[in-house]
Design a protein around this motif. Structure first.
Motif, PDB file in Angstrom:
ATOM      1  N   CYS A 130       0.837  -1.211   0.000  1.00 29.88           N
ATOM      2  CA  CYS A 130       0.000   0.000   0.000  1.00 29.88           C
ATOM      3  C   CYS A 130       0.871   1.260   0.000  1.00 29.88           C
ATOM      4  N   GLY A 131       1.966   1.230   0.758  1.00 27.68           N
ATOM      5  CA  GLY A 131       2.890   2.362   0.739  1.00 27.68           C
ATOM      6  C   GLY A 131       3.436   2.600  -0.661  1.00 27.68           C
ATOM      7  N   ALA A 132       3.829   1.522  -1.338  1.00 29.99           N
ATOM      8  CA  ALA A 132       4.336   1.648  -2.710  1.00 29.99           C
ATOM      9  C   ALA A 132       3.232   2.108  -3.655  1.00 29.99           C
ATOM     10  N   GLY A 133       2.011   1.618  -3.446  1.00 24.24           N
ATOM     11  CA  GLY A 133       0.890   2.044  -4.288  1.00 24.24           C
ATOM     12  C   GLY A 133       0.591   3.528  -4.131  1.00 24.24           C
ATOM     13  N   LEU A 134       0.622   4.005  -2.892  1.00 26.28           N
ATOM     14  CA  LEU A 134       0.422   5.442  -2.656  1.00 26.28           C
ATOM     15  C   LEU A 134       1.546   6.262  -3.288  1.00 26.28           C
ATOM     16  N   ALA A 135       2.765   5.745  -3.197  1.00 23.08           N
ATOM     17  CA  ALA A 135       3.898   6.433  -3.835  1.00 23.08           C
ATOM     18  C   ALA A 135       3.678   6.536  -5.334  1.00 23.08           C
ATOM     19  N   ALA A 136       3.182   5.461  -5.935  1.00 26.69           N
ATOM     20  CA  ALA A 136       2.913   5.474  -7.383  1.00 26.69           C
ATOM     21  C   ALA A 136       1.818   6.484  -7.729  1.00 26.69           C
ATOM     22  N   VAL A 137       0.804   6.603  -6.880  1.00 26.38           N
ATOM     23  CA  VAL A 137      -0.263   7.582  -7.112  1.00 26.38           C
ATOM     24  C   VAL A 137       0.308   9.001  -7.086  1.00 26.38           C
ATOM     25  N   PHE A 138       1.207   9.261  -6.130  1.00 25.12           N
ATOM     26  CA  PHE A 138       1.814  10.598  -6.057  1.00 25.12           C
ATOM     27  C   PHE A 138       2.718  10.875  -7.259  1.00 25.12           C
ATOM     28  N   ILE A 139       3.429   9.861  -7.734  1.00 27.40           N
ATOM     29  CA  ILE A 139       4.251  10.052  -8.940  1.00 27.40           C
ATOM     30  C   ILE A 139       3.358  10.334 -10.141  1.00 27.40           C
ATOM     31  N   LEU A 140       2.242   9.629 -10.234  1.00 26.20           N
ATOM     32  CA  LEU A 140       1.276   9.902 -11.309  1.00 26.20           C
ATOM     33  C   LEU A 140       0.750  11.333 -11.191  1.00 26.20           C
ATOM     34  N   GLY A 141       0.506  11.772  -9.964  1.00 25.29           N
ATOM     35  CA  GLY A 141       0.065  13.153  -9.739  1.00 25.29           C
ATOM     36  C   GLY A 141       1.091  14.164 -10.230  1.00 25.29           C
ATOM     37  N   ALA A 184       6.243  12.903  -0.753  1.00 24.41           N
ATOM     38  CA  ALA A 184       5.345  11.810  -0.371  1.00 24.41           C
ATOM     39  C   ALA A 184       5.735  10.518  -1.070  1.00 24.41           C
ATOM     40  N   SER A 185       5.971  10.588  -2.377  1.00 24.45           N
ATOM     41  CA  SER A 185       6.303   9.361  -3.110  1.00 24.45           C
ATOM     42  C   SER A 185       7.646   8.799  -2.655  1.00 24.45           C
ATOM     43  N   SER A 186       8.602   9.655  -2.369  1.00 22.35           N
ATOM     44  CA  SER A 186       9.918   9.184  -1.929  1.00 22.35           C
ATOM     45  C   SER A 186       9.833   8.454  -0.595  1.00 22.35           C
ATOM     46  N   PHE A 187       9.150   9.039   0.361  1.00 21.46           N
ATOM     47  CA  PHE A 187       9.086   8.437   1.692  1.00 21.46           C
ATOM     48  C   PHE A 187       8.173   7.209   1.735  1.00 21.46           C
ATOM     49  N   LEU A 188       7.069   7.255   1.014  1.00 24.59           N
ATOM     50  CA  LEU A 188       6.148   6.120   1.043  1.00 24.59           C
ATOM     51  C   LEU A 188       6.705   4.887   0.348  1.00 24.59           C
ATOM     52  N   ALA A 189       7.645   5.063  -0.564  1.00 22.28           N
ATOM     53  CA  ALA A 189       8.218   3.923  -1.285  1.00 22.28           C
ATOM     54  C   ALA A 189       9.437   3.324  -0.584  1.00 22.28           C
ATOM     55  N   LEU A 190       9.909   3.923   0.500  1.00 23.52           N
ATOM     56  CA  LEU A 190      11.142   3.459   1.141  1.00 23.52           C
ATOM     57  C   LEU A 190      11.079   2.008   1.596  1.00 23.52           C
ATOM     58  N   ALA A 191      10.029   1.616   2.289  1.00 20.22           N
ATOM     59  CA  ALA A 191       9.943   0.253   2.831  1.00 20.22           C
ATOM     60  C   ALA A 191       9.854  -0.784   1.712  1.00 20.22           C
ATOM     61  N   TYR A 192       9.035  -0.514   0.724  1.00 16.25           N
ATOM     62  CA  TYR A 192       8.888  -1.463  -0.384  1.00 16.25           C
ATOM     63  C   TYR A 192      10.205  -1.594  -1.141  1.00 16.25           C
ATOM     64  N   THR A 193      10.894  -0.487  -1.334  1.00 17.95           N
ATOM     65  CA  THR A 193      12.180  -0.511  -2.031  1.00 17.95           C
ATOM     66  C   THR A 193      13.208  -1.297  -1.234  1.00 17.95           C
ATOM     67  N   MET A 194      13.198  -1.139   0.088  1.00 16.75           N
ATOM     68  CA  MET A 194      14.119  -1.899   0.932  1.00 16.75           C
ATOM     69  C   MET A 194      13.857  -3.390   0.796  1.00 16.75           C
ATOM     70  N   SER A 231      10.085   1.935   9.443  1.00 17.02           N
ATOM     71  CA  SER A 231      10.442   1.443  10.777  1.00 17.02           C
ATOM     72  C   SER A 231       9.881   0.044  10.998  1.00 17.02           C
ATOM     73  N   ILE A 232       8.641  -0.165  10.594  1.00 20.96           N
ATOM     74  CA  ILE A 232       8.022  -1.492  10.715  1.00 20.96           C
ATOM     75  C   ILE A 232       8.802  -2.507   9.888  1.00 20.96           C
ATOM     76  N   SER A 233       9.231  -2.093   8.702  1.00 22.37           N
ATOM     77  CA  SER A 233       9.997  -2.988   7.834  1.00 22.37           C
ATOM     78  C   SER A 233      11.331  -3.371   8.467  1.00 22.37           C
ATOM     79  N   PHE A 234      12.013  -2.398   9.076  1.00 19.02           N
ATOM     80  CA  PHE A 234      13.270  -2.707   9.755  1.00 19.02           C
ATOM     81  C   PHE A 234      13.041  -3.672  10.912  1.00 19.02           C
ATOM     82  N   ILE A 235      12.018  -3.420  11.715  1.00 22.74           N
ATOM     83  CA  ILE A 235      11.714  -4.313  12.839  1.00 22.74           C
ATOM     84  C   ILE A 235      11.386  -5.707  12.324  1.00 22.74           C
ATOM     85  N   ASP A 236      10.621  -5.779  11.252  1.00 22.49           N
ATOM     86  CA  ASP A 236      10.266  -7.049  10.624  1.00 22.49           C
ATOM     87  C   ASP A 236      11.524  -7.816  10.218  1.00 22.49           C
TER      88      ASP A 236
END
Length: 193
Positions: free
Chosen positions: A11-22, A65-75, A154-159
């Protein structure tokens, strides 16, 4: 639990894609409006002055927004730059130690940044900070997307920390640049010398 976490990252990556489309839509609309104005001038008419108010501000907000929301998925996809060349030279024991240390360091720093970004968002909300553009936007709104991206990271790092400490491989293992290293046999730079 794994399914829920994967949905959060996606969902984070999807939101990032929406912002890039914007961003693409805003820039394309502004370019089209500039083109219409230029064609009017070339045709002997006065320019209308078509412009999207504060479009540069909005594209900046969308970029953050797109940069930060895509961080976890990119990691998790192995897209962040890591020093895998060094890690592949270590024994499995030391590789595990360095993997845990780097994940802990990244996790602590990300949680730190998320905490202080949360304070920034709260202060912007309390003091009603506004952007300086033609259209004034409450700053807590674009800042919140940064906070959300940092929380997901942060959740991704903990995971990944939990996975590595329990003996599993991290999410990015075998992906990105590491996948390229595993496909090729390790060679020395001066082969044959």
């Amino acid at each position: 639990m794994r399914r829920i976490l994967d949905v959060i990252y996606t969902c984070g990556a999807g939101l990032a894609a929406v912002f890039i489309l914007g961003i693409c839509l805003l820039v394309a609309a502004q370019v089209f409006m500039n083109l219409v104005d230029r064609l009017l001038i070339l045709s002997g008419f006065d320019a209308v002055g078509l412009s999207i108010p504060s479009y540069a501000d909005f594209t900046g907000f969308f970029l953050a927004a797109s940069s930060f929301l895509a961080l976890a998925y990119t990691m998790r996809a192995g897209g962040h730059i890591r020093v895998t060349l060094m890690l592949h030279q270590l024994s499995p024991k030391w590789r595990h130690v360095f993997e845990v240390a780097s994940l802990l360091t990244g996790g602590v720093l990300t949680i730190y940044f998320a905490f202080y970004t949360g304070r920034l968002v709260w202060d912007s909300f309390i003091y009603e900070d506004l952007s300086a553009g033609i259209i004034s936007v409450p700053l807590w709104i674009p800042q919140f997307s940064m906070l959300l991206g940092l929380i997901i990271l942060s959740i991704s790092f903990i995971d990944d920390i939990v996975c590595v400490l329990s003996g599993e491989k991290p999410s990015y293992h075998g992906k990105g640049e590491e996948a390229l290293l595993e496909k090729e046999a390790p060679t020395t730079m001066y082969e044959g010398e």
